[in-house]
Every structure is written in structure tokens, then in C-alpha cells.
Design a protein around this motif. Structure first.
Motif, mmCIF file in Angstrom:
data_model
loop_
_atom_site.group_PDB
_atom_site.id
_atom_site.type_symbol
_atom_site.label_atom_id
_atom_site.label_comp_id
_atom_site.label_asym_id
_atom_site.label_seq_id
_atom_site.Cartn_x
_atom_site.Cartn_y
_atom_site.Cartn_z
ATOM 1 N N UNK A 154 0.798 -1.237 0.000
ATOM 2 C CA UNK A 154 0.000 0.000 0.000
ATOM 3 C C UNK A 154 0.828 1.283 0.000
ATOM 4 N N UNK A 155 2.094 1.193 0.379
ATOM 5 C CA UNK A 155 2.965 2.363 0.315
ATOM 6 C C UNK A 155 3.465 2.606 -1.109
ATOM 7 N N UNK A 156 3.334 1.608 -1.976
ATOM 8 C CA UNK A 156 3.812 1.710 -3.363
ATOM 9 C C UNK A 156 2.660 1.964 -4.328
ATOM 10 N N UNK A 157 1.589 1.191 -4.183
ATOM 11 C CA UNK A 157 0.470 1.247 -5.133
ATOM 12 C C UNK A 157 -0.671 2.119 -4.620
ATOM 13 N N UNK A 158 -1.375 2.725 -5.549
ATOM 14 C CA UNK A 158 -2.588 3.450 -5.181
ATOM 15 C C UNK A 158 -3.751 2.478 -5.203
ATOM 16 N N UNK A 159 -4.495 2.435 -4.144
ATOM 17 C CA UNK A 159 -5.710 1.626 -4.025
ATOM 18 C C UNK A 159 -5.522 0.141 -4.327
ATOM 19 N N UNK A 160 -4.530 -0.518 -3.673
ATOM 20 C CA UNK A 160 -4.362 -1.953 -3.924
ATOM 21 C C UNK A 160 -5.402 -2.782 -3.172
ATOM 22 N N UNK A 161 -5.614 -3.992 -3.637
ATOM 23 C CA UNK A 161 -6.477 -4.974 -2.976
ATOM 24 C C UNK A 161 -5.537 -6.047 -2.437
ATOM 25 N N UNK A 162 -5.176 -5.934 -1.166
ATOM 26 C CA UNK A 162 -4.116 -6.754 -0.584
ATOM 27 C C UNK A 162 -4.617 -7.468 0.661
ATOM 28 N N UNK A 163 -4.251 -8.745 0.786
ATOM 29 C CA UNK A 163 -4.549 -9.515 1.989
ATOM 30 C C UNK A 163 -3.304 -10.258 2.437
ATOM 31 N N UNK A 164 -3.080 -10.289 3.737
ATOM 32 C CA UNK A 164 -1.959 -10.992 4.329
ATOM 33 C C UNK A 164 -1.440 -10.186 5.499
ATOM 34 N N UNK A 165 -0.594 -10.733 6.290
ATOM 35 C CA UNK A 165 -0.042 -12.075 6.238
ATOM 36 C C UNK A 165 -0.988 -13.116 6.841
ATOM 37 N N UNK A 166 -0.591 -14.389 6.673
ATOM 38 C CA UNK A 166 -1.320 -15.529 7.226
ATOM 39 C C UNK A 166 -0.390 -16.178 8.250
ATOM 40 N N UNK A 167 -0.680 -16.031 9.548
ATOM 41 C CA UNK A 167 0.277 -16.427 10.593
ATOM 42 C C UNK A 167 0.861 -17.830 10.453
ATOM 43 N N UNK A 186 4.923 -18.429 9.455
ATOM 44 C CA UNK A 186 5.912 -19.150 10.260
ATOM 45 C C UNK A 186 6.654 -20.175 9.405
ATOM 46 N N UNK A 187 5.982 -20.813 8.471
ATOM 47 C CA UNK A 187 6.661 -21.742 7.567
ATOM 48 C C UNK A 187 7.685 -20.998 6.708
ATOM 49 N N UNK A 188 7.304 -19.828 6.215
ATOM 50 C CA UNK A 188 8.223 -19.018 5.415
ATOM 51 C C UNK A 188 9.412 -18.586 6.268
ATOM 52 N N UNK A 189 9.155 -18.215 7.504
ATOM 53 C CA UNK A 189 10.225 -17.844 8.439
ATOM 54 C C UNK A 189 11.236 -18.981 8.545
ATOM 55 N N UNK A 190 10.752 -20.198 8.699
ATOM 56 C CA UNK A 190 11.648 -21.342 8.832
ATOM 57 C C UNK A 190 12.456 -21.581 7.557
ATOM 58 N N UNK A 191 11.885 -21.309 6.403
ATOM 59 C CA UNK A 191 12.643 -21.423 5.156
ATOM 60 C C UNK A 191 13.788 -20.415 5.128
#
Length: 160
Positions: free
Chosen positions: A129-142, A146-151
Motif C-alpha cells: 500500500x505504500x507503493x500502489x494506489x488503491x491496492x487490494x491486498x490480503x496478508x499475512x497468514x500467521x 511461520x513456515x516461510x520464516x523457517x525457510x
């Protein structure tokens, strides 16, 4: 709001991120899905070659611009293991990809990198949202974050 369908595609993104890690690359993966639910394009990071623009989100933007009409791009959904960097967010804005769903945020990634003692990024940590005007964004998914963190932990432990 994250749906069961969103979770399905986000899990695929995490699988792609793990594939990238297994190939010696940074763990990021992304999927482009049509409004009808068809997987149109998927990829993972290819920055190990030294070209740090080889992000899967950037590849999606290029593919979408070449293969999709503007109205199809506006209705498609981009799923990704990690929130877009500024380069990728801008590319998605320029080609008209509207909805972006991510498993882990750029803020989380910055915290993990600091925790792991990684050098700071040469690119400012900004949210979509700091880059795009009016984005449709969802996340993060806890649970997926955590899986991504471990990677990322595995990547940095392998470098020591």
C-alpha cells in the motif's frame, strides 16, 4: 479476508519457495490465478544467478502483460509467499494486477533478516500500500508466515 481457496494457493507458494531453497536460491514463490480459478503462471526466485531482479512476482507481471488482456489482469489474483518488494509491487501496478495475497509480510521478513544477522537490504522495506494506489491486498497468514520464516532460517543457516 483470506478464504480457503486463498490458503490453497498460498500453500503452493510456500512449496515453490521451498523448491527455490532446495535449488540454492532465496525462498520465494508465487502463483498467478485467473478469475476462473485457473493457475496461469507459477515460479520461484532465481536470484542466485546474481540478477536480483529475478523475483517470481516480477516474472508474473511480465507474463501477464504479454499474455493477458487488461480486464483479465484486473480480475486475476496474485498469490505469493512473501509480500512484494517495491520493484515487484510497482510492476504489478503498472500492468494492472489488482489483488495480491501473501503469506508473510515485508515487515516480518525485515525482522527475520535482522534476527538472523543478515545484511540489510539495498531496497527500502515498504509495504504494497505504500507503493500502489488503491491496492487490494490480503496478508499475512500467521501459520504460513511461520513456515516461510523457517525457510529463511534454513537459508541463512546453510550460509554459515
Amino acid at each position: 479476508m483470506i478464504t480457503e481457496t486463498d490458503l490453497h494457493y498460498l500453500k503452493r507458494c510456500v512449496e515453490l519457495a521451498e523448491q527455490a531453497l532446495e535449488k540454492g536460491d532465496e525462498p520465494f514463490g508465487s502463483v498467478l490465478v485467473s478469475a476462473q480459478g485457473e493457475v496461469l503462471f507459477e515460479d520461484h526466485n532465481h536470484v542466485a544467478s546474481g540478477d536480483h531482479t529475478q523475483h517470481p512476482e516480477f516474472a508474473i507481471a511480465r507474463w501477464a502483460a504479454e499474455h493477458m488482456a487488461p480486464d483479465e489482469r484486473a480480475e486475476a489474483i496474485v498469490y505469493t509467499s512473501g509480500e512484494h518488494c517495491p520493484m515487484c509491487a510497482a510492476a504489478h501496478g503498472w500492468v494492472g494486477l489488482r489483488r495480491i495475497v501473501y503469506a508473510s509480510s515485508s515487515e516480518q521478513l525485515a525482522g527475520w533478516m535482522k534476527e538472523l544477522g543478515a545484511p540489510p537490504s539495498p531496497v527500502r522495506n515498504l509495504s504494497i500500500p505504500e507503493i500502489l494506489t488503491d491496492p487490494d491486498v490480503d496478508g499475512p497468514v500467521p501459520e504460513l508466515a511461520e513456515q516461510v520464516h523457517q525457510l529463511h532460517r534454513r537459508l541463512h543457516e546453510s550460509k554459515q
